[in-house]
Design a protein around this motif. Structure first.
Motif, PDB file in Angstrom:
ATOM      1  N   GLU A 135       0.854  -1.190   0.000  1.00 38.54           N
ATOM      2  CA  GLU A 135       0.000   0.000   0.000  1.00 38.54           C
ATOM      3  C   GLU A 135       0.889   1.239   0.000  1.00 38.54           C
ATOM      4  N   TRP A 136       0.424   2.264  -0.675  1.00 36.93           N
ATOM      5  CA  TRP A 136       1.231   3.470  -0.776  1.00 36.93           C
ATOM      6  C   TRP A 136       0.336   4.698  -0.805  1.00 36.93           C
ATOM      7  N   GLY A 137       0.949   5.877  -0.663  1.00 37.51           N
ATOM      8  CA  GLY A 137       0.201   7.119  -0.683  1.00 37.51           C
ATOM      9  C   GLY A 137       1.020   8.233  -1.295  1.00 37.51           C
ATOM     10  N   TYR A 138       0.368   9.365  -1.490  1.00 38.40           N
ATOM     11  CA  TYR A 138       1.014  10.530  -2.105  1.00 38.40           C
ATOM     12  C   TYR A 138       0.754  11.765  -1.253  1.00 38.40           C
ATOM     13  N   VAL A 139       1.822  12.488  -0.935  1.00 35.58           N
ATOM     14  CA  VAL A 139       1.714  13.736  -0.170  1.00 35.58           C
ATOM     15  C   VAL A 139       2.534  14.821  -0.858  1.00 35.58           C
ATOM     16  N   TYR A 140       2.468  16.039  -0.320  1.00 37.55           N
ATOM     17  CA  TYR A 140       3.288  17.125  -0.844  1.00 37.55           C
ATOM     18  C   TYR A 140       4.765  16.842  -0.556  1.00 37.55           C
ATOM     19  N   PHE A 141       5.637  17.465  -1.317  1.00 40.59           N
ATOM     20  CA  PHE A 141       7.056  17.414  -0.977  1.00 40.59           C
ATOM     21  C   PHE A 141       7.236  18.233   0.299  1.00 40.59           C
ATOM     22  N   PRO A 142       8.027  17.740   1.274  1.00 44.24           N
ATOM     23  CA  PRO A 142       8.139  18.449   2.559  1.00 44.24           C
ATOM     24  C   PRO A 142       8.705  19.861   2.393  1.00 44.24           C
ATOM     25  N   LYS A 143       8.231  20.759   3.217  1.00 46.72           N
ATOM     26  CA  LYS A 143       8.713  22.135   3.154  1.00 46.72           C
ATOM     27  C   LYS A 143       9.964  22.301   4.011  1.00 46.72           C
ATOM     28  N   ALA A 144      10.720  23.341   3.731  1.00 41.49           N
ATOM     29  CA  ALA A 144      11.878  23.660   4.559  1.00 41.49           C
ATOM     30  C   ALA A 144      11.402  24.032   5.961  1.00 41.49           C
ATOM     31  N   PRO A 145      12.235  23.848   6.976  1.00 42.42           N
ATOM     32  CA  PRO A 145      11.792  24.096   8.361  1.00 42.42           C
ATOM     33  C   PRO A 145      11.215  25.483   8.592  1.00 42.42           C
ATOM     34  N   ASN A 146      11.718  26.496   7.899  1.00 45.64           N
ATOM     35  CA  ASN A 146      11.238  27.861   8.122  1.00 45.64           C
ATOM     36  C   ASN A 146      10.198  28.311   7.101  1.00 45.64           C
ATOM     37  N   ALA A 147       9.829  27.434   6.178  1.00 49.40           N
ATOM     38  CA  ALA A 147       8.860  27.806   5.147  1.00 49.40           C
ATOM     39  C   ALA A 147       7.448  27.830   5.726  1.00 49.40           C
ATOM     40  N   THR A 148       6.598  28.681   5.159  1.00 48.13           N
ATOM     41  CA  THR A 148       5.221  28.791   5.638  1.00 48.13           C
ATOM     42  C   THR A 148       4.237  28.010   4.778  1.00 48.13           C
ATOM     43  N   SER A 149       4.675  27.547   3.596  1.00 46.74           N
ATOM     44  CA  SER A 149       3.793  26.780   2.727  1.00 46.74           C
ATOM     45  C   SER A 149       4.607  25.760   1.950  1.00 46.74           C
ATOM     46  N   TYR A 150       3.907  24.791   1.388  1.00 44.20           N
ATOM     47  CA  TYR A 150       4.545  23.824   0.510  1.00 44.20           C
ATOM     48  C   TYR A 150       4.692  24.443  -0.877  1.00 44.20           C
ATOM     49  N   SER A 151       5.715  24.025  -1.584  1.00 43.38           N
ATOM     50  CA  SER A 151       5.981  24.618  -2.894  1.00 43.38           C
ATOM     51  C   SER A 151       6.189  23.531  -3.938  1.00 43.38           C
ATOM     52  N   ASP A 152       5.716  23.828  -5.144  1.00 42.65           N
ATOM     53  CA  ASP A 152       5.945  22.931  -6.275  1.00 42.65           C
ATOM     54  C   ASP A 152       6.517  23.771  -7.413  1.00 42.65           C
ATOM     55  N   ASP A 182      -8.480   8.216  -1.491  1.00 38.86           N
ATOM     56  CA  ASP A 182      -9.089   9.547  -1.573  1.00 38.86           C
ATOM     57  C   ASP A 182      -8.176  10.641  -1.018  1.00 38.86           C
ATOM     58  N   THR A 183      -7.424  10.323   0.023  1.00 39.48           N
ATOM     59  CA  THR A 183      -6.536  11.326   0.615  1.00 39.48           C
ATOM     60  C   THR A 183      -5.437  11.722  -0.362  1.00 39.48           C
ATOM     61  N   SER A 184      -4.873  10.748  -1.036  1.00 38.05           N
ATOM     62  CA  SER A 184      -3.843  11.034  -2.031  1.00 38.05           C
ATOM     63  C   SER A 184      -4.411  11.876  -3.172  1.00 38.05           C
ATOM     64  N   ILE A 185      -5.650  11.564  -3.576  1.00 29.80           N
ATOM     65  CA  ILE A 185      -6.300  12.328  -4.644  1.00 29.80           C
ATOM     66  C   ILE A 185      -6.513  13.773  -4.206  1.00 29.80           C
ATOM     67  N   ALA A 186      -6.966  13.960  -2.963  1.00 25.21           N
ATOM     68  CA  ALA A 186      -7.177  15.309  -2.445  1.00 25.21           C
ATOM     69  C   ALA A 186      -5.867  16.091  -2.410  1.00 25.21           C
ATOM     70  N   ASN A 187      -4.782  15.407  -2.041  1.00 26.61           N
ATOM     71  CA  ASN A 187      -3.475  16.057  -2.040  1.00 26.61           C
ATOM     72  C   ASN A 187      -3.075  16.477  -3.448  1.00 26.61           C
ATOM     73  N   ALA A 188      -3.253  15.564  -4.396  1.00 22.39           N
ATOM     74  CA  ALA A 188      -2.869  15.852  -5.774  1.00 22.39           C
ATOM     75  C   ALA A 188      -3.697  16.986  -6.362  1.00 22.39           C
ATOM     76  N   MET A 189      -4.964  17.084  -5.945  1.00 20.91           N
ATOM     77  CA  MET A 189      -5.830  18.160  -6.404  1.00 20.91           C
ATOM     78  C   MET A 189      -5.603  19.458  -5.624  1.00 20.91           C
ATOM     79  N   ASN A 190      -4.749  19.384  -4.605  1.00 23.82           N
ATOM     80  CA  ASN A 190      -4.473  20.540  -3.744  1.00 23.82           C
ATOM     81  C   ASN A 190      -5.768  21.117  -3.182  1.00 23.82           C
ATOM     82  N   GLU A 191      -6.645  20.240  -2.726  1.00 23.92           N
ATOM     83  CA  GLU A 191      -7.952  20.677  -2.242  1.00 23.92           C
ATOM     84  C   GLU A 191      -7.848  21.567  -1.010  1.00 23.92           C
ATOM     85  N   ALA A 192      -6.801  21.381  -0.222  1.00 24.72           N
ATOM     86  CA  ALA A 192      -6.620  22.219   0.969  1.00 24.72           C
ATOM     87  C   ALA A 192      -5.925  23.535   0.640  1.00 24.72           C
TER      88      ALA A 192
END
Length: 464
Positions: A327-344, A392-402
């Motif tokens: 089983e596997w999942g998909y999340v954002y790439f981790p942000k730098a410790p001082n970053a305020t948001s995830y970046s792509d 569904d969680t991976s899909i929501a992440n990929a769609m950047n629903e949050a």
């Protein structure tokens, strides 16, 4: 070998209405109008009269050729292809044209465009090109500026802004950009067996960053069978993917479009490169590839020997679908410790351009827009993700629903020869052969010279 994504959006007049109203007043302009009787009833709301759209120009049955480096003719039996054929039919009837798709070899497209423009006979009305070719062609004067033709466009303003190449002129047409095209895949079994919070749980707690990724990677780089050799690693990936993602996640750019300067020697970029160096050489949590930096990491992850793997959504079908053991999942790439948001990062793009000398450019822009499925892009993307992602969680992440991922614009380096110079450094320092500071200092000037050459109009030919 690095893979390339296919990167696969009125005038209105009221004169006639005004003439009709003035001609039908009924009193010839001489007799006062009869005053309406008083009434206590509320006044009726009069719906505004819609001004009819100006008729589309008749292009005389001419052929509108649309070039890709693949055959884009919608000939399949899918719903998407059926709808595409319907749009083509409507456009052909509306503008009196015939739509034809050309399949032009990737590396020869730029030369074919420039030579045909110079001959006064553009080989196609609409041409899809990667940004590396677009930079040079704009500077050579081979493309039509499109600013004046995008009034009332259905293309989103931020996408139009991204289609400016080296100034204020828009040279490209694109439908939309996904906020999230790449992130981190993770193996659920490995995290569960180790009793660790997985990346999704860390992200839900707003604690998914370089440090927590490293902590997990260290705990999951182990010798499971007791033979004295590590057989499970926290991470696997291509060094050139890590560098791009880490720099963006720390707020840095590899190349800055606004200044036309190579910037992978900036403090933010160097901090990211030093962290990458440590992942490989200090912490030793990245599995060494066995000769193919592109193919090996995905293979290791699919086999269940890797906890985390950074990658693009577009590669799932060919590299992970029907190959995953766990089983596997998909999340954002981790942000730098001082970053305020995830970046792509948006490091490379492609766009549709109109060669210089194409007649009726404004109508051609409208034709392109009317061939696009603006209304269903997001729905089609979600439908595709539902077919390739596991939950569904991976899909929501990929769609950047949050809405937690920010697309990084203004730093495209595709085709400029910049990233190739950086990759030559990361390819050495993952083996401990050179430090980031020394390696970057050795290639920064060459990277700038490569970009300057392309931007001057010298487009590189086929690269092996």
């Amino acid at each position: 070998m690095k893979q390339m994504k296919k990167m696969k959006p009125m005038l209105m007049t009221a004169t006639a209405a005004l003439m009709i109203l003035s001609g039908c007043s009924g009193n010839g302009g001489n007799t006062p109008a009869t005053e309406a009787p008083a009434t206590d009833a509320p006044a009726a709301t009069v719906a505004p009269t819609e001004v009819p759209e100006a008729p589309a120009p008749d292009l005389g049955g001419r052929e509108i050729r649309i070039s890709h480096w693949w055959d884009a003719t919608p000939v399949g039996d899918s719903e998407a292809d059926e709808l595409a054929r319907e749009r083509i039919k409507k456009v052909e009837e509306k503008y009196n044209v015939k739509i034809k798709y050309l399949n032009t070899e990737y590396w020869s497209t730029s030369e074919k465009l420039s030579s045909s423009v110079l001959a006064g006979d553009p080989f196609a009305e609409i041409v899809r090109l990667p940004d590396g070719f677009i930079w040079g062609l704009t500077n050579g004067g081979f493309l039509t500026p499109l600013n004046d033709y995008l009034n009332n466009s259905r293309i989103a303003p931020d996408v139009i802004e991204a289609m400016k190449f080296g100034g204020e002129q828009v040279y490209g047409l694109e439908g939309w950009y996904n906020a999230n095209d790449s992130g981190m895949y993770y193996n659920k079994r490995i995290f569960k067996e180790a009793g660790l919070q997985d990346p999704q749980q860390l992200m839900d707690a707003d604690n998914w960053n370089w440090n927590t990724m490293l902590d997990a990677a260290k705990k999951l780089t182990v010798d499971n069978n007791g033979d004295g050799k590590v057989d499970q690693y926290g991470l696997a990936g291509a060094h050139y993917i890590f560098s791009e993602q880490l720099i963006a996640s720390n707020g840095g750019l590899i190349y800055e479009e606004a200044t036309k300067k190579v910037t992978f020697d900036s403090p933010a970029a160097m901090e990211a490169l030093n962290f990458e160096y440590e992942l490989y050489n200090t912490h030793k949590v990245v599995k060494e590839n066995e000769g193919n930096d592109w193919e090996d990491p995905a293979k290791y992850f699919a086999e269940g020997n890797i906890a985390m793997y950074p990658g693009g959504l577009w590669e799932i079908e060919g590299r992970l679908t029907d190959k995953m053991k766990d089983e596997w999942g998909y999340v954002y790439f981790p942000k730098a410790p001082n970053a305020t948001s995830y970046s792509d990062p948006l490091g490379q793009t492609a766009a549709y351009v109109i060669p210089k000398g194409v007649k009726d450019a404004e109508a051609i822009v409208k034709i392109w827009e009317e061939l696009q499925d603006f209304d269903n892009w997001e729905a089609n993307r979600k439908l595709w993700l539902e077919n390739v992602l596991p939950d569904d969680t991976s899909i929501a992440n990929a769609m950047n629903e949050a809405g937690k991922v920010q697309r990084v614009f203004g730093g495209r380096f595709g085709g400029l020869g910049v990233k190739e110079q950086l990759d030559s450094v990361t390819g050495k320092f993952i083996k401990g052969e050179v430090t980031p500071s020394t390696g970057v200092a050795q290639v920064i000037a060459a990277a700038q010279a490569a970009a300057d050459k392309v931007l001057s109009g010298e487009v590189e030919e086929k690269k092996e």
